[in-house]
Design an enzyme around this catalytic site. Structure first.
Site, PDB file in Angstrom:
ATOM      1  N   VAL A  73      24.244 -61.270 -78.173  1.00 50.42           N
ATOM      2  CA  VAL A  73      25.092 -61.426 -79.365  1.00 50.42           C
ATOM      3  C   VAL A  73      26.518 -61.783 -78.926  1.00 50.42           C
ATOM      4  O   VAL A  73      27.141 -61.034 -78.146  1.00 50.42           O
ATOM      5  CB  VAL A  73      25.092 -60.139 -80.223  1.00 50.42           C
ATOM      6  CG1 VAL A  73      25.987 -60.319 -81.446  1.00 50.42           C
ATOM      7  CG2 VAL A  73      23.674 -59.769 -80.646  1.00 50.42           C
ATOM      8  N   HIS A  84      30.469 -56.222 -77.403  1.00 42.56           N
ATOM      9  CA  HIS A  84      29.949 -54.919 -77.829  1.00 42.56           C
ATOM     10  C   HIS A  84      29.653 -54.069 -76.601  1.00 42.56           C
ATOM     11  O   HIS A  84      29.176 -54.571 -75.590  1.00 42.56           O
ATOM     12  CB  HIS A  84      28.695 -55.074 -78.693  1.00 42.56           C
ATOM     13  CG  HIS A  84      27.651 -55.957 -78.100  1.00 42.56           C
ATOM     14  ND1 HIS A  84      27.739 -57.327 -78.134  1.00 42.56           N
ATOM     15  CD2 HIS A  84      26.501 -55.678 -77.447  1.00 42.56           C
ATOM     16  CE1 HIS A  84      26.688 -57.852 -77.525  1.00 42.56           C
ATOM     17  NE2 HIS A  84      25.914 -56.865 -77.093  1.00 42.56           N
TER      18      HIS A  84
HETATM   19  P1  5GP Z   1      23.188 -57.582 -75.831  1.00 38.94           P
HETATM   20  O1  5GP Z   1      21.906 -57.967 -75.156  1.00 38.94           O
HETATM   21  O2  5GP Z   1      23.874 -58.767 -76.479  1.00 38.94           O
HETATM   22  O3  5GP Z   1      24.102 -56.799 -74.940  1.00 38.94           O
HETATM   23  O4  5GP Z   1      22.777 -56.559 -76.958  1.00 38.94           O
HETATM   24  C1  5GP Z   1      22.577 -56.898 -78.290  1.00 38.94           C
HETATM   25  C2  5GP Z   1      22.041 -55.668 -78.999  1.00 38.94           C
HETATM   26  O5  5GP Z   1      22.153 -55.887 -80.390  1.00 38.94           O
HETATM   27  C3  5GP Z   1      20.574 -55.372 -78.704  1.00 38.94           C
HETATM   28  O6  5GP Z   1      20.456 -54.053 -78.154  1.00 38.94           O
HETATM   29  C4  5GP Z   1      19.899 -55.496 -80.070  1.00 38.94           C
HETATM   30  O7  5GP Z   1      18.873 -54.558 -80.271  1.00 38.94           O
HETATM   31  C5  5GP Z   1      21.056 -55.296 -81.031  1.00 38.94           C
HETATM   32  N1  5GP Z   1      20.910 -55.991 -82.305  1.00 38.94           N
HETATM   33  C6  5GP Z   1      20.544 -57.294 -82.485  1.00 38.94           C
HETATM   34  N2  5GP Z   1      20.556 -57.601 -83.790  1.00 38.94           N
HETATM   35  C7  5GP Z   1      20.945 -56.480 -84.446  1.00 38.94           C
HETATM   36  C8  5GP Z   1      21.156 -56.196 -85.826  1.00 38.94           C
HETATM   37  O8  5GP Z   1      20.988 -57.020 -86.714  1.00 38.94           O
HETATM   38  N3  5GP Z   1      21.559 -54.931 -86.126  1.00 38.94           N
HETATM   39  C9  5GP Z   1      21.763 -53.974 -85.171  1.00 38.94           C
HETATM   40  N4  5GP Z   1      22.158 -52.757 -85.581  1.00 38.94           N
HETATM   41  N5  5GP Z   1      21.578 -54.226 -83.855  1.00 38.94           N
HETATM   42  C10 5GP Z   1      21.181 -55.466 -83.504  1.00 38.94           C
END
Ligand code: 5GP
Length: 131
Positions: free
Chosen positions: A107, A111
């Site tokens: 994303v 975060h």
């Molecule tokens: P990244 O891999 O970018 O560090 O983590 C993205 C995180 O966002 C993942 O752990 C995934 O489960 C979470 N995520 C993706 N889409 C959504 C969403 O629509 N709502 C929530 N609450 N979490 C999300």
């Protein structure tokens, strides 16, 4: 989803931008001037909270270069405060920030994953060998 280019321009249509604008639902756990936190939709621990800055930053790289000191302090303090308020300090917890393709970032809005409620185990695969 495609891996994030950590140096790409900020995309206002990303999922977390839409959550921040209230266009998509989430289970909110915390909000202040600098940060917003909600439960991850696919938790990998008893507690798996995502903490995002309210400002528009693609990645830790973007944030650490462009965010004013006050905003960086506000965000970092919010992460620590959420962990304290969720009683994670004494048992211990893990924070993770993924950056770009090798980091596994999906994303494109900065975060921090705040993980607790279980023993996390080793940080990475200890069986990894250099090529
Ligand atoms: P990244 O891999 O970018 O560090 O983590 C993205 C995180 O966002 C993942 O752990 C995934 O489960 C979470 N995520 C993706 N889409 C959504 C969403 O629509 N709502 C929530 N609450 N979490 C999300």
């Amino acid at each position: 989803m495609n891996p994030v280019d950590p140096k790409a321009p900020y995309d206002d249509s990303n999922i977390f931008a839409r959550i921040l604008r209230g266009e998509l639902p989430c289970t909110k756990v915390y909000e202040d001037e600098w940060a917003f936190a909600f439960h991850d939709i696919a938790p990998v621990a008893e507690i798996h909270v995502l903490v995002v800055p309210k400002g528009k930053y693609v990645s830790w790289d973007d944030f650490s270069v462009h965010a004013p000191a006050e905003e960086i302090a506000g965000f970092v303090r919010a992460v620590g405060r959420i962990a304290r308020e969720m009683d994670l300090v004494e048992p211990g917890y893990r924070i993770i920030n993924n950056i770009g393709p090798n980091g596994g970032q999906i994303v494109p809005h900065l975060h921090v994953h705040l993980l607790g409620g279980r023993v996390m185990g080793p940080m990475l695969d200890r069986n990894w060998q250099p090529a």
